[in-house]
Design an enzyme around this catalytic site. Structure first.
Site, PDB file in Angstrom:
ATOM      1  N   ASN A 164       0.925  -0.959   0.182  1.00 25.29           N
ATOM      2  CA  ASN A 164       0.017   0.096   0.036  1.00 25.29           C
ATOM      3  C   ASN A 164       0.853   1.239  -0.111  1.00 25.29           C
ATOM      4  O   ASN A 164       1.593   1.620   0.873  1.00 25.29           O
ATOM      5  CB  ASN A 164      -0.940  -0.157   1.296  1.00 25.29           C
ATOM      6  CG  ASN A 164      -1.703   1.218   1.482  1.00 25.29           C
ATOM      7  OD1 ASN A 164      -1.771   2.044   0.285  1.00 25.29           O
ATOM      8  ND2 ASN A 164      -2.345   1.339   2.684  1.00 25.29           N
ATOM      9  N   LYS A 186       0.016   4.320  -0.388  1.00 30.58           N
ATOM     10  CA  LYS A 186      -0.576   5.444   0.401  1.00 30.58           C
ATOM     11  C   LYS A 186      -0.301   6.610  -0.515  1.00 30.58           C
ATOM     12  O   LYS A 186      -0.352   6.223  -1.709  1.00 30.58           O
ATOM     13  CB  LYS A 186       0.099   5.878   1.884  1.00 30.58           C
ATOM     14  CG  LYS A 186      -0.252   4.421   2.485  1.00 30.58           C
ATOM     15  CD  LYS A 186       0.070   4.679   4.115  1.00 30.58           C
ATOM     16  CE  LYS A 186      -0.073   3.212   4.671  1.00 30.58           C
ATOM     17  NZ  LYS A 186      -0.009   3.202   6.220  1.00 30.58           N
ATOM     18  N   HIS A 222      -9.569   1.077   4.998  1.00 29.40           N
ATOM     19  CA  HIS A 222      -8.253   1.543   5.794  1.00 29.40           C
ATOM     20  C   HIS A 222      -8.526   2.680   6.933  1.00 29.40           C
ATOM     21  O   HIS A 222      -9.082   3.345   6.796  1.00 29.40           O
ATOM     22  CB  HIS A 222      -7.084   2.092   4.642  1.00 29.40           C
ATOM     23  CG  HIS A 222      -5.660   2.133   5.316  1.00 29.40           C
ATOM     24  ND1 HIS A 222      -5.365   2.932   6.235  1.00 29.40           N
ATOM     25  CD2 HIS A 222      -4.680   1.097   5.132  1.00 29.40           C
ATOM     26  CE1 HIS A 222      -4.226   2.573   6.636  1.00 29.40           C
ATOM     27  NE2 HIS A 222      -3.728   1.560   5.950  1.00 29.40           N
ATOM     28  N   GLU A 246      -5.102  -4.753  10.715  1.00 31.37           N
ATOM     29  CA  GLU A 246      -3.976  -3.909  10.975  1.00 31.37           C
ATOM     30  C   GLU A 246      -4.203  -2.917  12.093  1.00 31.37           C
ATOM     31  O   GLU A 246      -5.137  -1.887  12.195  1.00 31.37           O
ATOM     32  CB  GLU A 246      -4.223  -2.775   9.673  1.00 31.37           C
ATOM     33  CG  GLU A 246      -3.824  -3.407   8.381  1.00 31.37           C
ATOM     34  CD  GLU A 246      -3.078  -2.273   7.481  1.00 31.37           C
ATOM     35  OE1 GLU A 246      -2.106  -2.762   6.944  1.00 31.37           O
ATOM     36  OE2 GLU A 246      -3.756  -1.298   7.352  1.00 31.37           O
ATOM     37  N   GLY A 287       2.848   2.478  10.736  1.00 33.39           N
ATOM     38  CA  GLY A 287       3.821   3.531  10.777  1.00 33.39           C
ATOM     39  C   GLY A 287       4.435   3.918  12.183  1.00 33.39           C
ATOM     40  O   GLY A 287       5.064   4.999  12.033  1.00 33.39           O
ATOM     41  N   SER A 297       3.865  -2.042  10.595  1.00 35.02           N
ATOM     42  CA  SER A 297       5.307  -1.926  10.921  1.00 35.02           C
ATOM     43  C   SER A 297       6.053  -3.122  10.220  1.00 35.02           C
ATOM     44  O   SER A 297       6.606  -3.624  10.928  1.00 35.02           O
ATOM     45  CB  SER A 297       5.569  -1.573  12.312  1.00 35.02           C
ATOM     46  OG  SER A 297       5.263  -0.251  12.501  1.00 35.02           O
TER      47      SER A 297
HETATM   48  P1  13P Z   1       3.124   0.733   7.703  1.00 38.35           P
HETATM   49  O1  13P Z   1       3.726  -0.985   7.017  1.00 38.35           O
HETATM   50  O2  13P Z   1       3.952   1.684   7.226  1.00 38.35           O
HETATM   51  O3  13P Z   1       3.299   0.493   9.199  1.00 38.35           O
HETATM   52  O4  13P Z   1       1.628   0.630   7.361  1.00 38.35           O
HETATM   53  C1  13P Z   1       0.760  -0.403   7.183  1.00 38.35           C
HETATM   54  C2  13P Z   1      -0.318  -0.226   6.592  1.00 38.35           C
HETATM   55  O5  13P Z   1      -1.189   0.597   6.722  1.00 38.35           O
HETATM   56  C3  13P Z   1      -0.742  -0.675   5.329  1.00 38.35           C
HETATM   57  O6  13P Z   1      -1.848  -0.593   4.798  1.00 38.35           O
END
Ligand code: 13P
Length: 255
Positions: A9, A11, A94, A170, A176, A217
């Site tokens: 993802n 983002k 999400h 998640e 993050g 993460s």
């Molecule tokens: P990170 O891997 O950056 O923690 O993000 C996870 C996420 O939100 C994937 O959709």
């Protein structure tokens, strides 16, 4: 046996030029890995360019959101058929969309139905906040999200058939932050909450076909720990999906 599944993802990252560069670096490494469904989810603006680069590969393409209507006066929105021209998958629900853009279980549910109606496989994200986790409300929150987000799908999902659905667990506190869940803890949410809720809704045979991913993460260094859990079928990767070596190491760990 559920086939492992890893999606990146991206983002709100990467211009078209940057996307082309990243994909051209990722493709050779990803193509060399068998036995995993691999999916890239760039921003809308890069879908056309990335779709062209992925042609002839076994790497799938996903969007990060859709509107539930097919067309109309919805300024700034993107419809399911627009996305379905390029993509096989779409990330829905999400936590960033729920937190910053007012998405609710009801709107996520509409989007899931719209995705399925247009042959897009939803990657449905569920997860609890730190506060909910500390108050030991994880089970209640996740089971509510799964029930409400998948409400009324009985006619669209054929029990016994291959699942047209992927779920990503998640935990919001792990996204993050560098503070991943423990592999045991994440697997327990899948086995004690997500799969039993799916079984309740659609039957045990169907529940066993749904790929359930962990996200939050995940890096090259900890991916294998998560994927060694039989209940965790892969990962939804944020930050590390933008780093070539890290993402390839993660997909390798799932294979
Ligand atoms: P990170 O891997 O950056 O923690 O993000 C996870 C996420 O939100 C994937 O959709």
């Amino acid at each position: 046996m559920r086939k492992p599944f890893v999606a990146g993802n991206w983002k709100m990252n990467k211009t078209v030029a940057e996307s082309r560069h990243l994909v051209s670096e990722l493709v050779p490494g990803l193509q060399a890995i068998d036995g995993v469904d691999k999916v890239l989810c760039p921003p809308f603006t890069s879908l056309l360019a990335v779709a062209a680069l992925l042609e002839g590969t076994d790497i799938g393409l996903g969007a990060q959101n859709i509107h539930w209507e097919t067309a109309g006066a919805f300024t700034g929105e993107i419809s399911p058929p627009m996305v379905a021209e390029y993509c096989q998958y779409v990330i829905l629900g999400h936590s960033e969309r729920r937190a910053y853009f007012g998405e609710t279980d009801e709107t996520v549910n509409r989007k899931i139905k719209a995705a399925l109606a247009h042959d897009l496989t939803p990657i449905l994200c569920v997860g609890e906040t730190l506060e909910e986790n500390e108050a030991e409300r994880t089970k209640e929150v996740i089971s509510r999200q799964v029930r409400e987000d998948l409400y009324g799908l009985e006619g669209m999902i054929e029990p016994g058939n291959e699942s047209p659905l992927v779920i990503a667990y998640e935990p919001i506190w792990a996204i993050g932050t560098g503070m991943a869940a423990t592999a045991d803890g994440a697997a327990a949410v899948v086995s004690d909450v997500i799969r039993p809720t799916l079984s309740d809704l659609f039957g045990e045979a169907f529940a066993q076909t749904v790929r359930v991913l962990y996200g939050g993460s995940v890096k090259g260094g900890n991916a294998a720990e998560f994927f060694s859990q039989p209940e965790i079928d892969g990962g939804l990767i944020g930050g590390a999906s933008l780093k070539v070596a890290d993402f390839i190491e993660i997909v390798q760990a799932a294979s």
